[in-house]
Design an enzyme around this catalytic site. Structure first.
Site, mmCIF file in Angstrom:
data_model
loop_
_atom_site.group_PDB
_atom_site.id
_atom_site.type_symbol
_atom_site.label_atom_id
_atom_site.label_comp_id
_atom_site.label_asym_id
_atom_site.label_seq_id
_atom_site.Cartn_x
_atom_site.Cartn_y
_atom_site.Cartn_z
ATOM 1 N N TYR A 92 38.559 -4.611 16.781
ATOM 2 C CA TYR A 92 39.833 -4.607 16.065
ATOM 3 C C TYR A 92 40.615 -5.885 16.382
ATOM 4 C CZ TYR A 92 44.394 -2.963 14.433
ATOM 5 O OH TYR A 92 45.600 -2.837 13.788
ATOM 6 N N ASP A 159 36.980 1.661 23.561
ATOM 7 C CA ASP A 159 37.753 2.085 22.400
ATOM 8 C C ASP A 159 36.872 3.033 21.586
ATOM 9 O OD1 ASP A 159 39.015 2.361 19.903
ATOM 10 O OD2 ASP A 159 39.914 0.373 20.022
#
Length: 360
Positions: A92, A159
């Site tokens: 991200y 994550d």
């Protein structure tokens, strides 16, 4: 479906709440142990959500107001000036931007590493990986990486946004810390913003709770209740999204004009073997490329079922052109999030959108 819910009691709902409170009544001599005192640190609705997430992740969860609040909180809570952190080069983009702009300005050395490595771990304090990576969908063997990271004396944070805790449980594979956005597939209805971190070590959890209390990144009770309610259908949604992604990937693999197809559930995908070994569910996110930004935009404009939106994991299929947001990807890369529509209808919509785009 039952995670975090109270024991059955006649006359009470399955999922009580939400509890809206800033202050609570105190005993005259002040707060007492195990009683709520102030809403920033104490809320039974938030605790119920944390119990549900923690039960699925296999640790204790700390809920945050957003995924970025959880990720940045975890990084800031455990990194100090002079430390070195590895962040995903293909994950991200906001995480990478935060690390480079904020942590870097505070004396932390930041190195971006592709999800598949190689990982140079000498002198590293913390490694953050995202697997499957967003948007490239590369995967990494978490058990093997955890062994390498711990041998180097570092911490491993994962994550888990794309996979969700039903897709994989990084703590069981050796991770020290999990961070995630609950905005996406975990809650799945595209109607709230939420994040969380989870760990098994009590000191790690305490550090996260202290950071959240001091910085105030707490979720609201209604968002916490709505998230907990939505988690009851997580397995049903993931199963449908995975099936739809399989149908979509099969179609796109044979479609002229489409390149760079990635979905870890496809046997031809480079991450297939690792994903199948460590994941219970393959997420419904598929990426592919068209040969220009203009054609990618035309595709997004021509679809009917697939909404143009910058999120993923929801009931409704959506897609976006990632390069426009600063992702370091090809101009025509599309991140497609398969929702829970009928698979044949979804494939037909993609076909119509691609027909329109490739006429440009």
């Amino acid at each position: 479906m039952h995670a975090g819910q109270p024991a059955p009691e006649p006359g009470r709902p399955f999922l009580p709440g939400p509890t809206f409170a800033a202050p609570y009544h105190l005993a005259p001599d002040g707060p007492r142990p195990d009683t709520d005192a102030y809403g920033r640190t104490d809320n039974p609705t938030v605790r119920a959500l944390e119990a549900a997430i923690g039960g699925l992740e296999g640790g204790e969860a700390v809920a945050f107001a957003s995924g970025m609040a959880a990720i940045t909180g975890a990084l800031l809570a455990f990194l100090r000036p002079g430390d070195t952190v590895l962040v995903p080069a293909d994950g991200y983009y906001k995480t990478r931007a935060f690390a480079e702009d904020v942590l870097g300005a505070r004396g932390v050395t930041v190195r971006a590493v592709p999800t598949t490595g190689p990982y140079e771990l000498s002198g590293v304090r913390l490694v953050l990986v995202e697997t499957p990576a967003n948007p490239g969908l590369d995967v990494v063997d978490l058990a093997a990486l955890a062994g390498q990271v711990h041998a180097a004396g570092a911490l491993l944070a994962v994550d888990n946004t794309t996979a969700t805790p039903l897709g994989q449980t990084p703590l069981a594979l050796g991770a020290d810390l999990v961070v995630a956005s609950g905005t996406k597939a975990l809650t799945g209805h595209s109607d709230l913003i939420l994040g969380y971190a989870a760990a098994t070590d009590p000191a790690t959890v305490a550090a996260l709770r202290d950071w959240r209390a001091m910085t105030g990144g707490v979720p609201g009770p209604f968002e916490a209740w709505l998230a907990h309610r939505s988690m009851g259908t997580l397995d049903l949604r993931l199963a449908r999204q995975e099936a739809n992604a399989a149908a979509v990937a099969e179609y796109l693999a044979g479609r002229a004009g489409v390149t760079g197809l990635r979905w870890p559930g496809r046997p031809a995908d480079p991450g297939y073997a690792t994903a199948r070994a460590q994941m219970r569910r393959i997420p419904g996110v598929v990426t592919f490329e068209l040969d220009s930004a203009e054609r990618a935009t035309a595709f997004l404009a021509a679809t009917t079922l697939v909404a143009s939106a910058t999120s993923f994991g929801g009931l409704h299929s959506s897609a976006d052109r990632r390069a426009q947001f600063g992702d370091r990807v090809a101009p025509g890369l599309i991140r497609l999030s398969c929702g829970c529509e009928d698979a044949a209808d979804l494939v037909a919509d993609l076909a119509a959108g691609l027909d329109a785009a490739l006429r440009h």
